[in-house]
Design a protein around this motif. Structure first.
Motif, mmCIF file in Angstrom:
data_model
loop_
_atom_site.group_PDB
_atom_site.id
_atom_site.type_symbol
_atom_site.label_atom_id
_atom_site.label_comp_id
_atom_site.label_asym_id
_atom_site.label_seq_id
_atom_site.Cartn_x
_atom_site.Cartn_y
_atom_site.Cartn_z
ATOM 1 N N GLY A 689 61.286 34.645 38.135
ATOM 2 C CA GLY A 689 60.976 36.012 36.828
ATOM 3 C C GLY A 689 60.026 36.908 36.824
ATOM 4 O O GLY A 689 59.446 37.593 35.905
ATOM 5 N N LEU A 690 58.626 36.055 36.712
ATOM 6 C CA LEU A 690 57.545 35.807 36.049
ATOM 7 C C LEU A 690 56.724 37.160 37.233
ATOM 8 O O LEU A 690 56.504 36.575 38.326
ATOM 9 N N GLN A 708 52.387 34.892 29.777
ATOM 10 C CA GLN A 708 54.076 35.056 30.118
ATOM 11 C C GLN A 708 54.819 34.237 29.639
ATOM 12 O O GLN A 708 56.384 34.825 29.384
ATOM 13 N N SER A 709 54.587 33.651 30.490
ATOM 14 C CA SER A 709 56.191 31.936 29.807
ATOM 15 C C SER A 709 55.535 32.004 27.774
ATOM 16 O O SER A 709 56.932 31.940 27.634
ATOM 17 N N SER A 710 54.216 32.426 27.557
ATOM 18 C CA SER A 710 54.468 31.610 26.672
ATOM 19 C C SER A 710 56.142 33.092 25.828
ATOM 20 O O SER A 710 56.087 32.962 24.623
ATOM 21 N N ALA A 711 55.237 34.292 26.106
ATOM 22 C CA ALA A 711 56.295 35.240 25.823
ATOM 23 C C ALA A 711 58.002 34.765 26.379
ATOM 24 O O ALA A 711 58.965 35.735 24.863
ATOM 25 N N GLY A 715 56.688 28.110 28.198
ATOM 26 C CA GLY A 715 55.794 26.843 27.925
ATOM 27 C C GLY A 715 54.445 26.594 28.689
ATOM 28 O O GLY A 715 54.632 27.590 29.616
ATOM 29 N N GLY A 716 54.075 25.728 28.882
ATOM 30 C CA GLY A 716 53.110 25.526 30.015
ATOM 31 C C GLY A 716 51.992 26.221 29.937
ATOM 32 O O GLY A 716 51.544 26.411 31.244
ATOM 33 N N GLY A 717 51.677 26.239 29.154
ATOM 34 C CA GLY A 717 50.315 27.247 29.378
ATOM 35 C C GLY A 717 49.154 26.172 29.728
ATOM 36 O O GLY A 717 48.286 26.705 30.091
#
Length: 783
Positions: A689-690, A708-711, A715-717
């Motif tokens: 969905g990103l 987007q992952s952090s929001a 995770g995984g940045g």
């Protein structure tokens, strides 16, 4: 001692075939694309029947389902039989959103109604398509016709492309694939109307595409055969010249020799609609039931009528000597009652004016004839009970009348949008000839009616003058009586030959709209002009009134005669005078009669001599239902089969596509495989969905996905940024990359994707399995 010969070594057995999907080549995909394009050009001919391009959704759906089934069968290495069975299952399970979305559950899920419609439409939709008046909007299952047509052609063509054509790639074999699109093109002509849809453009495009494809196929075969480049170039140029010449010749010939609308052969012109209005009793025969039994009873409630408007029930142009009735389907005029949807066909002869939008509600009216105003453009059944029987609706555009064969029940409602026939001034028709229409012949015309027609017409020369003279003669010399107890003179009901003879032979003409309209129509027909009797209601509508209640006493009848370029003009011959002069007839003197012995009476009647025979109509009832499916089949299909297919089939297709995507990226050389690992990771994020940015570098993409992952709590940045930097080094450093490095990149990418998937919720993970994303590599390996 004899030496023993060593046993021969066993012959090496061929290696078993490696299980896995059968690869699909680019040439085969190109063939499938050409087949789909030809099918779309062919099926576009259905536009004239459907009156628009809405049917293309069903046609495209058939192409997708048929081609997809052929591809899936090839990838899964299924047999032809299993592939066909899978295609049939996909036809029913996936056809609802394309062909019958209104009957589906939440538009996309199949229901019992949509599944039955897909089956009935495939079998009987072809017949309905040539009997329903264009544009075809009902019954709903007619949309299954383009769906099943493209599904069948694409399925058979796909099987030939993927299984039969690779054995021998010859031009003759390739030409066999054109049979399906050609038959589909012909069906668009036969099932269409007199007006062709872009015939020249579609025909030239279809022929040019087919010839170019065959030329490409031929050049491809030459290339495989080892011909040199100069030979291939010369033959390709010759093929292009042939195609160009064919296009030019086809365009000129199409414009010069294309048939006109009158000469165009279509099935709907050869097929007689099965509906016969004579199955129902003539409305004019029940005229007195309104004036006697329902005089003070409200029968209809109508909204939207304007002062002077009249409701029309039926137009009758056939006279049998007993009554006026609607002509049968063999008549060229007023016999064409056809199945229609909401959109109604236009009349062939009418000069239309203002628009009306009325809503009719039945209060005490229960009959098959639907009251209308003017000539309808759209008719929509409103209440659930009537709307469920929309397939029973018939409409005659030339008569401006509608029939609901199952009957309009009390409480039924419908909305009609129509336009009114302009009524010209009589002086404007002085030089206008009467339209020459072939009406059914009149049976048993009374001599007195013919004599009165000649008498009333007199010395008038113009057609309108003679018709007006008949109207005036009836209106001024006759008297109005409905045969009620309150009327001064009795008036017998009916309009048969005996009743019309009585009308003209009595000392005074006495009758109502039933007799005068029938008499005038027959008198006009005797003069050689076409005429019809129209029955309806003429309620008094006050200025500005929103609705009006129609009573039984508002029933009326009038005569219509067609004029060239004008339409059917109304004439009302019924007189307004109700005070009939009393006949002074002297009472005859009674004279004694001799006594004569009478023979004994025979109490038995002819009816008693007949034997009652009970007719079993069980077979007729069975014929009304095309087929009956056992209830347990529907139950098992609905409870078990449909949910499983809806859940598993899309998951199967998407899973196969993802597997093919990953395998293709893994097979490339190490540096590209390393880049493929990054592409796979970005696609996995997109499926969660990103939204990865377009036309960006890997590090820019990593930064955007990290944000987007952090929001979203995935995770995984840091891992994204590290992997993006590593892949950039693998691609752009210019050194020879080991396969172990590419494998390590895939391991890192899979670990990051697995962590993000685990962090996502359960629903999100399930949805991601149904999504398929694919990012194409740009030049240089950057985004």
């Amino acid at each position: 001692m004899t030496a023993t010969r060593p046993a021969p070594a066993p012959a090496s057995q061929p290696a078993p075939p490696v299980a896995g999907p059968r690869p699909v080549t680019g040439t085969q995909l190109a063939d499938l694309g050409v087949l789909a394009a030809l099918c779309l050009l062919a099926v576009a001919g259905y536009e004239t029947s459907f009156g628009g391009m809405d049917f293309l959704l069903a046609a495209i759906g058939g192409l997708l389902v048929g081609t997809g089934a052929a591809l899936a069968g090839s990838l899964l290495r299924l047999s032809v039989l299993n592939t066909v069975l899978m295609a049939l299952a996909a036809y029913f399970l996936l056809g609802t959103p394309f062909a019958m979305p209104a009957q589906g559950i939440a538009v996309v899920l199949p229901s019992l109604d949509s599944l039955a419609g897909l089956a009935i439409g495939a079998v009987y939709g072809w017949a309905d398509l040539v009997t329903v008046a264009a544009p075809v909007e009902a019954p709903a299952y007619v949309a299954a016709v383009p769906y099943v047509a493209t599904w069948l052609v694409s399925l058979v063509g796909g099987l030939l492309v993927l299984r039969w054509l690779p054995a021998r790639r010859t031009v003759l074999r390739a030409a066999v694939l054109l049979i399906g699109p050609v038959l589909l093109y012909v069906s668009g002509i036969l099932l269409g109307t007199d007006e062709a849809f872009l015939a020249a453009v579609r025909g030239v495009a279809f022929g040019a595409l087919a010839l170019l494809w065959l030329a490409w196929r031929r050049s491809s075969g030459i290339e495989q055969g080892g011909a040199d480049g100069r030979t291939m170039l010369r033959r390709a140029g010759g093929a292009a010249a042939v195609v160009g010449g064919a296009v030019v010749v086809g365009t000129v010939a199409g414009l010069a020799f294309a048939p006109t609308a009158a000469e165009r052969f279509v099935l709907r012109d050869e097929v007689v609609p099965p509906f016969d209005a004579r199955e129902f009793s003539s409305p004019l025969a029940g005229f007195r039931s309104y004036t006697k039994d329902l005089a003070e009873e409200p029968v209809l409630r109508v909204r939207g009528m304007e002062p002077g408007d009249v409701l029309r029930l039926a137009s009758m142009d056939a006279y049998t000597g007993r009554l006026f009735t609607v002509a049968g389907p063999e008549s060229a005029v007023d016999g064409g009652y056809a199945i229609v949807g909401e959109t109604l066909p236009e009349p062939a002869l009418a000069e239309l004016g203002g628009e009306r939008r009325i809503e009719v509600e039945s209060l005490g009216y229960a009959d098959v004839w639907l009251p209308t105003v003017g000539y309808g453009e759209r008719l929509r059944l409103l209440d659930d009970g009537t709307a469920a029987r929309a397939g029973d609706l018939r409409y005659n555009a030339d008569a401006g009348t509608a029939v609901l064969t199952s009957g309009l029940a009390v409480g039924g409602r419908y909305e009609l949008v129509s336009r009114m026939q302009l009524q010209p001034d009589p002086d404007a028709l002085a030089d206008v000839p009467v339209a020459r229409l072939e009406l059914p012949p009149v049976d048993q015309l009374p001599d007195v009616v013919a004599a009165k027609a000649e008498e009333y017409a007199g010395d008038e020369e113009s057609a309108i003058g003679r018709i007006r003279a008949i109207e005036t003669g009836l209106k001024t010399n006759g008297f109005l009586s409905h045969g009620l107890a309150s009327d001064s003179v009795a008036s017998r009901a009916g309009h048969g030959a005996d009743r019309l003879i009585e009308l003209f032979t009595r000392s005074q003409m006495v009758g109502d709209e039933e007799q005068y309209a029938a008499a005038m129509a027959l008198m006009v027909r005797h003069l050689g002009y076409p005429a019809r009797v129209v029955m309806g209601f003429a309620p008094e509508v006050a200025e500005g009134a929103e609705e009006v209640e129609v009573l039984g006493e508002d029933v009326t009848a009038w005569v219509e005669v067609p004029f060239e370029g004008v339409g059917w003009v109304s004439f009302r011959p019924t007189p307004d005078q109700v005070d009939v002069p009393q006949e002074q007839t002297p009472r005859p003197k009674s004279e004694p009669q001799p006594q004569v012995r009478q023979p004994p009476r025979n109490e038995s009647t002819d009816d008693e001599l007949l034997t009652t025979v009970e007719i079993d109509d069980t077979e007729d009832e069975k014929r009304d239902h095309p087929f009956e499916v056992p209830g347990w089949v529907w139950l098992v299909t609905g409870v078990v089969g449909i949910p499983l297919a809806i859940v598993l089939l899309p998951l199967l297709f998407v899973g196969l596509a993802k597997r093919r995507r990953r395998a293709r990226r893994l097979r490339e050389r190490p540096d590209r495989s390393s880049a493929g690992a990054w592409d796979e990771l970005v696609d996995r994020y997109a499926e969660l969905g990103l939204e990865p940015p377009e036309r960006s570098t890997r590090r820019q993409t990593a930064a955007a996905l990290a944000t987007q992952s952090s929001a979203q709590g995935l995770g995984g940045g840091e891992a994204l940024a590290s992997l993006a930097a590593s892949v950039d080094r693998d691609v752009f450093e210019g050194r020879e990359l080991d396969a172990e490095v590419a494998t390590a990149r895939w391991t890192e990418a899979d670990a990051v994707a697995a962590a993000a998937t685990a962090a996502a919720g359960r629903v999100r993970r399930i949805v991601s399995r149904y999504r398929f994303a694919r990012r194409r590599r740009t030049r240089g390996g950057r985004r």
